[in-house]
Design a protein around this motif. Structure first.
Motif, PDB file in Angstrom:
ATOM      1  N   UNK A 234       0.831  -1.191   0.000  1.00  0.00           N
ATOM      2  CA  UNK A 234       0.000   0.000   0.000  1.00  0.00           C
ATOM      3  C   UNK A 234       0.870   1.248   0.000  1.00  0.00           C
ATOM      4  N   UNK A 235       2.039   1.162   0.630  1.00  0.00           N
ATOM      5  CA  UNK A 235       2.935   2.310   0.665  1.00  0.00           C
ATOM      6  C   UNK A 235       3.393   2.687  -0.748  1.00  0.00           C
ATOM      7  N   UNK A 236       3.734   1.681  -1.548  1.00  0.00           N
ATOM      8  CA  UNK A 236       4.172   1.939  -2.917  1.00  0.00           C
ATOM      9  C   UNK A 236       3.047   2.578  -3.730  1.00  0.00           C
ATOM     10  N   UNK A 237       1.833   2.087  -3.574  1.00  0.00           N
ATOM     11  CA  UNK A 237       0.695   2.655  -4.294  1.00  0.00           C
ATOM     12  C   UNK A 237       0.402   4.077  -3.828  1.00  0.00           C
ATOM     13  N   UNK A 238       0.540   4.330  -2.530  1.00  0.00           N
ATOM     14  CA  UNK A 238       0.331   5.671  -1.983  1.00  0.00           C
ATOM     15  C   UNK A 238       1.324   6.647  -2.609  1.00  0.00           C
ATOM     16  N   UNK A 239       2.594   6.249  -2.643  1.00  0.00           N
ATOM     17  CA  UNK A 239       3.620   7.096  -3.246  1.00  0.00           C
ATOM     18  C   UNK A 239       3.369   7.282  -4.748  1.00  0.00           C
ATOM     19  N   UNK A 240       2.913   6.235  -5.419  1.00  0.00           N
ATOM     20  CA  UNK A 240       2.602   6.350  -6.844  1.00  0.00           C
ATOM     21  C   UNK A 240       1.454   7.340  -7.060  1.00  0.00           C
ATOM     22  N   UNK A 241       0.470   7.325  -6.178  1.00  0.00           N
ATOM     23  CA  UNK A 241      -0.658   8.259  -6.291  1.00  0.00           C
ATOM     24  C   UNK A 241      -0.155   9.700  -6.255  1.00  0.00           C
ATOM     25  N   UNK A 242       0.779   9.975  -5.361  1.00  0.00           N
ATOM     26  CA  UNK A 242       1.291  11.337  -5.274  1.00  0.00           C
ATOM     27  C   UNK A 242       2.189  11.682  -6.452  1.00  0.00           C
ATOM     28  N   UNK A 243       2.833  10.698  -7.033  1.00  0.00           N
ATOM     29  CA  UNK A 243       3.610  10.939  -8.255  1.00  0.00           C
ATOM     30  C   UNK A 243       2.676  11.257  -9.418  1.00  0.00           C
ATOM     31  N   UNK A 244       1.568  10.523  -9.522  1.00  0.00           N
ATOM     32  CA  UNK A 244       0.565  10.826 -10.544  1.00  0.00           C
ATOM     33  C   UNK A 244       0.035  12.253 -10.345  1.00  0.00           C
ATOM     34  N   UNK A 245      -0.238  12.604  -9.107  1.00  0.00           N
ATOM     35  CA  UNK A 245      -0.764  13.930  -8.812  1.00  0.00           C
ATOM     36  C   UNK A 245       0.234  15.013  -9.229  1.00  0.00           C
ATOM     37  N   UNK A 246       1.505  14.810  -8.920  1.00  0.00           N
ATOM     38  CA  UNK A 246       2.530  15.786  -9.309  1.00  0.00           C
ATOM     39  C   UNK A 246       2.636  15.907 -10.822  1.00  0.00           C
TER      40      UNK A 246
ATOM     41  N   UNK B 105      -7.167   6.696  -8.655  1.00  0.00           N
ATOM     42  CA  UNK B 105      -7.207   5.234  -8.784  1.00  0.00           C
ATOM     43  C   UNK B 105      -6.112   4.590  -7.924  1.00  0.00           C
ATOM     44  N   UNK B 106      -4.905   5.151  -7.992  1.00  0.00           N
ATOM     45  CA  UNK B 106      -3.792   4.596  -7.214  1.00  0.00           C
ATOM     46  C   UNK B 106      -4.053   4.760  -5.717  1.00  0.00           C
ATOM     47  N   UNK B 107      -4.657   5.879  -5.330  1.00  0.00           N
ATOM     48  CA  UNK B 107      -4.973   6.100  -3.923  1.00  0.00           C
ATOM     49  C   UNK B 107      -6.036   5.116  -3.445  1.00  0.00           C
ATOM     50  N   UNK B 108      -7.013   4.833  -4.299  1.00  0.00           N
ATOM     51  CA  UNK B 108      -8.030   3.826  -3.935  1.00  0.00           C
ATOM     52  C   UNK B 108      -7.396   2.435  -3.791  1.00  0.00           C
ATOM     53  N   UNK B 109      -6.451   2.111  -4.684  1.00  0.00           N
ATOM     54  CA  UNK B 109      -5.755   0.828  -4.589  1.00  0.00           C
ATOM     55  C   UNK B 109      -4.954   0.768  -3.292  1.00  0.00           C
ATOM     56  N   UNK B 110      -4.257   1.860  -2.966  1.00  0.00           N
ATOM     57  CA  UNK B 110      -3.496   1.910  -1.714  1.00  0.00           C
ATOM     58  C   UNK B 110      -4.421   1.722  -0.515  1.00  0.00           C
ATOM     59  N   UNK B 111      -5.577   2.388  -0.551  1.00  0.00           N
ATOM     60  CA  UNK B 111      -6.529   2.285   0.555  1.00  0.00           C
ATOM     61  C   UNK B 111      -7.056   0.859   0.706  1.00  0.00           C
ATOM     62  N   UNK B 112      -7.330   0.212  -0.431  1.00  0.00           N
ATOM     63  CA  UNK B 112      -7.818  -1.179  -0.368  1.00  0.00           C
ATOM     64  C   UNK B 112      -6.751  -2.100   0.214  1.00  0.00           C
ATOM     65  N   UNK B 113      -5.503  -1.906  -0.197  1.00  0.00           N
ATOM     66  CA  UNK B 113      -4.419  -2.731   0.340  1.00  0.00           C
ATOM     67  C   UNK B 113      -4.169  -2.417   1.807  1.00  0.00           C
ATOM     68  N   UNK B 114      -4.291  -1.149   2.188  1.00  0.00           N
ATOM     69  CA  UNK B 114      -4.093  -0.738   3.582  1.00  0.00           C
ATOM     70  C   UNK B 114      -5.136  -1.387   4.481  1.00  0.00           C
ATOM     71  N   UNK B 115      -6.376  -1.462   3.987  1.00  0.00           N
ATOM     72  CA  UNK B 115      -7.464  -2.067   4.744  1.00  0.00           C
ATOM     73  C   UNK B 115      -7.211  -3.549   4.997  1.00  0.00           C
ATOM     74  N   UNK B 116      -6.631  -4.215   4.008  1.00  0.00           N
ATOM     75  CA  UNK B 116      -6.402  -5.655   4.140  1.00  0.00           C
ATOM     76  C   UNK B 116      -5.028  -6.001   4.703  1.00  0.00           C
ATOM     77  N   UNK B 117      -4.160  -4.983   4.850  1.00  0.00           N
ATOM     78  CA  UNK B 117      -2.795  -5.246   5.348  1.00  0.00           C
ATOM     79  C   UNK B 117      -2.852  -5.629   6.818  1.00  0.00           C
TER      80      UNK B 117
END
Length: 158
Positions: free
Chosen positions: A122-134, A143-155
């Motif tokens: 989830x950390x990698x997806x979170x960082x990717x979300x902010x790279x997309x945003x930049x 989309x990447x933030x939602x993926x990070x959130x889904x992985x964070x929930x199940x982590x």
């Protein structure tokens, strides 16, 4: 003895609550109109009234979804901040505030490689979300933030 520091409310929370309150008024007004149409008893108005009632349900569902995502993103940010891994926006900018495209692309490539190396992080997806945003790609950032959130929930809890 020093008092525990007060936790500040997230920026933008007051605005989000105000807009949600306005939407709640809208939902109540629309629902009232829909119910009035249904009570009229004419088949065409009943059908329109039922259709009108779907709108408030969709609005409520979308608001709940966004608030849950925001709460999860805040928990992820808190977790990353505690570990010293919160992304920092240190990309060079033009005098007008635009991110330097070459720097954003380089940061994006690095973050994408992180997701490719560990797609269940989830950390990698979170960082990717902010790279997309930049890079200015808000849709993929979300989309990447939602993926990070889904992985964070199940982590598993650390």
């Amino acid at each position: 003895m020093s008092a525990a520091p007060r936790r500040r409310l997230p920026r933008g929370l007051a605005g989000a609550v105000a807009v949600t309150a306005l939407l709640a008024l809208y939902v109540v007004a629309i629902a009232g109109r829909g119910l009035a149409m249904i009570r009229d008893g004419q088949p065409a108005l009943v059908a329109i009234g039922v259709a009108v009632l779907v709108i408030p349900l969709l609005v409520i569902g979308l608001i709940v979804r966004e608030f849950l995502l925001a709460a999860r993103v805040q928990r992820m940010a808190d977790t990353l901040a505690a570990a010293g891994e919160l992304p920092v926006d240190d990309l060079p900018r033009s005098p007008g505030g635009r991110v330097d495209r070459a720097a954003a692309d380089a940061a994006f490539d690095e973050r994408r490689a992180g997701v490719e190396a560990d797609p269940e992080s989830w950390q990698a997806w979170y960082h990717l979300a902010f790279a997309y945003d930049a890079a200015g790609d808000r849709r993929r950032a979300r989309e990447a933030l939602r993926k990070a959130a889904a992985l964070f929930t199940t982590a598993p809890a650390a």
